[in-house]
Scaffold this active site. Structure first.
Site, PDB file in Angstrom:
ATOM      1  N   SER A 137     -45.276   3.638  19.326  1.00 50.86           N
ATOM      2  CA  SER A 137     -44.848   5.024  19.485  1.00 50.86           C
ATOM      3  C   SER A 137     -45.871   5.824  20.263  1.00 50.86           C
ATOM      4  CB  SER A 137     -44.639   5.666  18.123  1.00 50.86           C
ATOM      5  OG  SER A 137     -45.906   5.944  17.546  1.00 50.86           O
ATOM      6  N   LYS A 138     -45.378   6.933  20.840  1.00 48.39           N
ATOM      7  CA  LYS A 138     -46.234   7.801  21.625  1.00 48.39           C
ATOM      8  C   LYS A 138     -47.380   8.327  20.787  1.00 48.39           C
ATOM      9  CE  LYS A 138     -44.100   9.987  25.487  1.00 48.39           C
ATOM     10  NZ  LYS A 138     -43.228  10.907  26.047  1.00 48.39           N
ATOM     11  N   ARG A 139     -47.063   8.636  19.532  1.00 45.55           N
ATOM     12  CA  ARG A 139     -48.075   9.272  18.689  1.00 45.55           C
ATOM     13  C   ARG A 139     -49.170   8.295  18.244  1.00 45.55           C
ATOM     14  NH1 ARG A 139     -46.124  11.902  13.809  1.00 45.55           N
ATOM     15  NH2 ARG A 139     -44.262  12.387  15.021  1.00 45.55           N
ATOM     16  N   ASN A 140     -48.749   7.077  17.890  1.00 41.65           N
ATOM     17  CA  ASN A 140     -49.729   6.163  17.286  1.00 41.65           C
ATOM     18  C   ASN A 140     -50.296   5.104  18.221  1.00 41.65           C
ATOM     19  OD1 ASN A 140     -49.430   7.426  14.783  1.00 41.65           O
ATOM     20  ND2 ASN A 140     -47.517   6.301  14.474  1.00 41.65           N
TER      21      ASN A 140
END
Ligand code: GLU
Length: 495
Positions: free
Chosen positions: A253-256
């Site tokens: 994911s983009k966040r992690n």
């Protein structure tokens, strides 16, 4: 003559060039090369609000950096341009008109509030939320009146209640029951044609033969097939690449996860050839245990039938390993040049010295090449070659089971040995110091450990004899003397 293979990547310039898109690009590029086909770049910038020129520039620079040159697209052009969707409005308009004319698409005047309410009710009844089809059967007159009244509208595609079956190049036969889908929007309320429509028209218009893309698009495919049939266009063949999972099986994911090719990979000192190698193995399996492939190798070895259906695992440790491998394969001169911007960023002073003493810098790079995993490690691996003052604690000089006095004496012996040498070569130094060790009847560690710390300030370093040869007599003696003084006085940092 038309090529047998025409593939494309179609990134949306709404953010930094994404790891997932780069992986898709490699697969498409290799597929094209394998069959002597064309690899096309199309910029899908229909979302005017979110698309930026910076993002498009980043896409272009990353593809070039990775070595994935496109045969048609922005900057090179080609027979089916323009290759930016924002410049293709007229082409879409014709198809939209004919879809509405034939009744395959229709005007929908439902307001966002109405749609939200509809959705809420469906959720309450535990139904799959989808558009109810309320505006499907408006008469021409009703439509015209609504438009004349200034009512806002979108255009939806009428999904026939049928099954769509297609053979995915990777997943095999896939079947979708379209009664589970609501009529989807093809033109938004701002009169802008949307992704599913523009993507389908362009694929047909640009004579794309195969669409290889991430499997997050799998459920878009039956919609696009129906849409293309309604427009009398020939759908390409589709192949959906497996999802990428982290080692703990969570989705990338983009966040992690590090997902920006520029910010997270290029600027952190990964080499393009390492990334290419790493990314192609996220889905493609070689025939034997060898996992190291250059782009050239891949152009012949790659084949779609070795692309897996099951998720690929993203393991950054593997990338580090590969990056180390490719760092070792670079020539010294190349590596020195590649490292310089990283050194400039972390230690401008050392970068200046490196530029002023090119040979010394080259020698230094040669000595750290084996240990380097990423280019951004250069400043920390190389600092002692250029430091004016070494900063380390006196305790570091003293191996366990030794004492200050003995270590100071050992270093004095080294100092005199070096002082007696006219020119320091690693071989002569090794012979001289091994003689000292023998004569004093001490272990190698009691002499070589403090010597390493004295000249580097570090526990680990390249071969100490080689290091002293490169650093030269004067600098080494100065550092050894400083270490002796440190031991004698207990002073903390010194030069
Ligand atoms: N613009 C779409 C995306 O970036 C393209 C998808 C496709 O390859 O068809 O996801």
């Amino acid at each position: 003559m038309e090529e047998l293979v025409r593939v494309r990547i179609a990134p949306s310039p709404t953010g930094k060039f994404h790891f997932g898109v780069a992986r898709v690009a490699i697969f498409n590029y290799l597929f094209a090369k394998k069959f002597g086909g064309k690899f096309i770049l199309r910029i899908e910038d229909t979302d005017r609000e979110r698309s930026t020129i910076e993002s498009e520039t980043d896409i272009i620079e990353c593809l070039k950096w990775l070595g994935l040159d496109w045969d048609e697209g922005p900057m090179v052009d080609g027979p089916y341009g323009p290759y930016r969707q924002s410049e293709r409005g007229e082409i879409y308009r014709e198809y939209i008109d004919s879809l509405v004319q034939s009744g395959a698409a229709y005007y929908c005047f439902c307001s966002p509030e109405e749609l939200a309410k509809e959705r809420e009710e469906q959720e309450k009844k535990k139904l799959m939320p989808r558009y109810s089809g309320k505006c499907r059967d408006l008469t021409k007159e009703q439509v015209q009146k609504n438009i004349a009244d200034g009512k806002k509208y979108v255009i939806r595609f009428r999904i026939p209640e049928e099954k769509v079956v297609f053979t995915d190049l990777i997943k095999g036969v896939v079947e979708f029951d379209m009664s589970n889908f609501g009529d989807f929007v093809i033109v938004g309320s701002d009169n802008n044609p949307l992704f599913l429509l523009t993507n389908s028209i362009d694929d047909a218009f640009m004579k794309i033969t195969h669409v290889l893309r991430g499997d997050d698009h799998l459920s878009n495919t039956p919609k696009q097939i129906l849409l293309m049939q309604a427009m009398n266009l020939l759908p390409p063949e589709y192949g959906h690449l497996p999802t990428i999972l982290n080692t703990d099986k969570t989705k990338m994911s983009k966040r992690n996860n590090p997902v920006s090719i520029t910010d997270d990979y290029k600027n952190n000192g990964y080499l393009p050839e390492a990334l290419i190698n790493f990314m192609v193995l996220l889905g493609w399996h070689p025939t034997d245990d060898n996992e190291l492939f250059s782009l050239d190798d891949l152009e012949t070895d790659f084949s779609l039938d070795r692309v897996s259906k099951s998720p690929a695992i993203f393991d950054i440790k593997k990338l580090e390993f590969m990056n180390g491998h490719y760092i070792r394969k670079r020539s010294l001169g190349d590596l020195a040049e590649l490292c310089l911007p990283f050194l400039e960023k972390s230690n401008p002073e050392h970068a200046k010295l490196a530029k002023a003493n090119a040979n010394y810098y080259l020698q230094a790079i040669g000595m750290i090449q084996d240990r380097m995993r990423r280019l951004d490690q250069v400043a920390s691996l190389i600092h002692f070659f250029f430091d004016e003052m070494l900063d380390y604690s006196t305790d570091l000089l003293i191996p366990s089971k030794s004492n200050k006095e003995d270590i100071a004496r050992n270093l004095m012996m080294v100092r005199s040995a070096i002082e007696r040498m006219d020119v320091i070569t690693r071989e002569a130094l090794e012979i001289a110091l091994m003689k000292v060790i023998r004569e004093m009847n001490i272990s190698n560690g009691e002499l070589l450990w403090p010597l390493r710390v004295a000249v580097t300030g570090e526990k680990f370093s390249p071969n100490v004899f080689e290091l002293i040869e490169a650093m030269g007599k004067e600098r080494s003696l100065k550092r050894i003397t400083a270490a002796i003084e440190k031991l004698e006085s207990g002073n903390e940092s010194t030069g």
